[in-house]
Design a protein around this motif. Sequence first.
Motif, short mmCIF file in Angstrom:
data_model
loop_
_atom_site.label_atom_id
_atom_site.label_comp_id
_atom_site.label_asym_id
_atom_site.label_seq_id
_atom_site.Cartn_x
_atom_site.Cartn_y
_atom_site.Cartn_z
N CYS A 11 -37.45 3.81 -18.35
CA CYS A 11 -35.94 3.20 -17.49
C CYS A 11 -35.70 1.91 -18.26
O CYS A 11 -34.77 1.29 -17.49
CB CYS A 11 -36.52 3.01 -15.93
SG CYS A 11 -36.88 4.47 -15.22
N ILE A 56 -39.11 10.94 -10.88
CA ILE A 56 -40.10 11.29 -9.78
C ILE A 56 -39.67 12.52 -9.26
O ILE A 56 -40.96 13.43 -8.94
CB ILE A 56 -39.80 10.08 -8.67
CG1 ILE A 56 -40.18 8.80 -9.29
CG2 ILE A 56 -40.72 10.59 -7.25
CD1 ILE A 56 -39.61 7.74 -8.02
N GLN A 57 -38.57 13.10 -9.18
CA GLN A 57 -38.31 14.40 -8.94
C GLN A 57 -39.13 15.40 -9.99
O GLN A 57 -39.49 16.47 -9.42
CB GLN A 57 -36.85 14.70 -8.70
CG GLN A 57 -36.07 13.83 -7.78
CD GLN A 57 -34.62 14.08 -7.72
OE1 GLN A 57 -34.06 14.62 -8.65
NE2 GLN A 57 -33.98 13.59 -6.78
N ALA A 81 -35.15 6.75 -12.89
CA ALA A 81 -36.44 6.59 -11.94
C ALA A 81 -36.39 7.58 -11.02
O ALA A 81 -37.41 8.31 -10.87
CB ALA A 81 -36.54 5.44 -11.59
N LYS A 82 -35.42 8.12 -10.21
CA LYS A 82 -35.24 8.65 -9.31
C LYS A 82 -35.48 10.24 -9.79
O LYS A 82 -36.20 11.05 -9.33
CB LYS A 82 -33.96 8.92 -8.40
CG LYS A 82 -33.99 9.58 -7.30
CD LYS A 82 -32.56 9.14 -6.35
CE LYS A 82 -32.52 10.44 -5.46
NZ LYS A 82 -31.22 10.01 -4.65
N VAL A 110 -45.94 6.00 -7.66
CA VAL A 110 -45.14 5.45 -8.47
C VAL A 110 -45.49 4.00 -8.58
O VAL A 110 -45.54 2.97 -7.68
CB VAL A 110 -43.82 5.50 -7.78
CG1 VAL A 110 -42.70 5.08 -8.91
CG2 VAL A 110 -43.31 7.04 -7.59
N ASN A 126 -35.92 3.97 -5.21
CA ASN A 126 -37.14 4.60 -5.24
C ASN A 126 -38.39 4.30 -4.42
O ASN A 126 -39.27 5.16 -4.51
CB ASN A 126 -37.29 4.60 -6.74
CG ASN A 126 -36.29 5.24 -7.79
OD1 ASN A 126 -36.11 6.32 -7.64
ND2 ASN A 126 -35.61 4.31 -8.14
#
Length: 622
Positions: free
Chosen positions: A452, A491-492, A487-488, A418, A527
């Motif tokens: 984001c 990433i998932q 953002a979380k 990331v 994150n």
Amino acid sequence: MLEQLLIFTRGGLILWTYKELGNALRGSPIDTLIRSCLLEERSGAASYNYDVPGAAYTLKWTFHNDLGLVFVAVYQKILHLLYVDELLSMVKREFSEIYDPKRTVYNEFDNVFQQLRKEAEARAEEMKKSKQVSKPVNNNLGKKQGQVQKGIIMNGGNQKKSGAESGKDGGDGDKVKSRALENGHSNGSNGNGVVVQANGKENRSSSGSGAFDVNKLQKLRSKGGKKTDTTVVKESKAEPTKKIKKNRVWDDKPKESKLDFTDPISENGNENIAVVAAVQGESMMDKEEILSSDSETEEDEEEPGKDSKVEAKKKGWFSSMFQSIAGKANLEKADLEPALKALKDRLMTKNVAEEIAEKLCESVAASLEGKKLGSFTRISSTVQTAMEEALVRILTPKRSIDIMRDVHAAKEQGKPYVVVFVGVNGVGKSTNLAKVAYWLQQHKVNVMMAACDTFRSGAVEQLRTHARRLQIPIFEKGYEKDPAIVAKEAIQEANRNGSDVVLVDTAGRMQDNEPLMRALSKLIYVNSPDLILFVGEALVGNDAVDQLSKFNQKLGDLSPSPNPRLIDGILLTKFDTIDDKVGAALSMVYISGAPVMFVGCGQSYTDLKKLNTKSIVKTLLK
């Protein structure tokens, strides 16, 4: 209480150490000083503060440049020991007399140090006592003077001299009276309640006495002196001549080239996501050259004695030649000042922040002071060489910046790598994010973008256009959403679809905008990105110091974590527009300690380069 005193060589060999019995230092203040101060060319500072949970230390140091020795003293920050500077100079003088490059143990210096410490403490105690004795005398004197002045003010308007006293020394009496009127301490009354002042005007007193009317004086002050008659003279201004506006000629002919460069949409509504021909090509990241300053370098190499000729004309041929042949015993600060001032001015013309240029010159002076100048060597060339070495040390990364290696390491651990792009408004975060994505694509890395920036209108559409042209998936949730949550979720999603890298685009924000900085700090805390890139313009000068220092400060202050994440690297944009004004790179690296990892030098996806340290240093010192 002195916690520790350490003597070591510039190569890192410890020669002698003093430690206070029963007190162990918390953390590693010496290592931090070397890493954060001495190696970063901040040795010109007076002291360095080291804070760890449960303890705070102050470190002071001095150099013996001729022998290559470093003397460091550590003590509790709260104590403010006054004798440390003098003790370091005494230790430096005594240890240099017994120093032998072939020896590594100096146990006999323990007794010498204890004696030097007692002398320094006794001298500091005497100075402290002398200051305490002198303070009451000054206070009493001030009190007496205040009482005398107070008595004059209180009694000046009510005291009346007798005829004999006023007639005695007639001329002197008038002088005393006039001096009192000038000082405003005593005013004579004419008996009708009118106080005559030194300026010849009259003030009506309500009590009839010669003292000032305090209430009236306060009213006059509150009005701001509006009673004074002032005449305002209006200057006659000449009427400006009217400019005749020319008629605009409109060209109704259609343009030959189209203005719409967006990707076409097919008839069935599906977007054509083919990469345009302009994108095809190899990214400049894999090339070595970065700055087109070879021509200037060749000119300097053709005339190696150009600077010496100019200096010889200024100083005189005989004096400069004699000094270079005979050499100088030990360099002093006065000898270095002319050359350092010229270097400081040169750095500032190359867009280096004034504060950074001054600190660099102080650090170079600290590294050269007391050093012996060899024969056939000029001071200016010695200072130039020392500054060049200092600039190379600053711009050289202190840790590995191999992103591809880190990406593969994260891939082996089964998680995406990331990267968060942060910076102020309008520096080109989204565009350079797309350049980084294109470079990663060339190395067969699966990339996903995360939109984001939910604050600026059009930010999501801009990133969507880049993703469509590069055939990269994008994760978006629209506007007015919490960027940390977006953002979380991105990433998932990257974990589910097997993306190797997630490039997080954030909103541009000024360093003093606390709500947006708090949101950015939350995004980083939630994150835990692998890399935080600060995107800054190469055009900025002094503003680069303010931007980076406050970004780091806000990220540290607003983070709920006890160990907050700060900026890891720098991406410089618009590097092709600055010619030889490359000082922003030096200012940013110096103030943050983070390396320059990418350099944007154009408008296409291939215009992304590495920073060539040698080329930057040569350009700065021309």
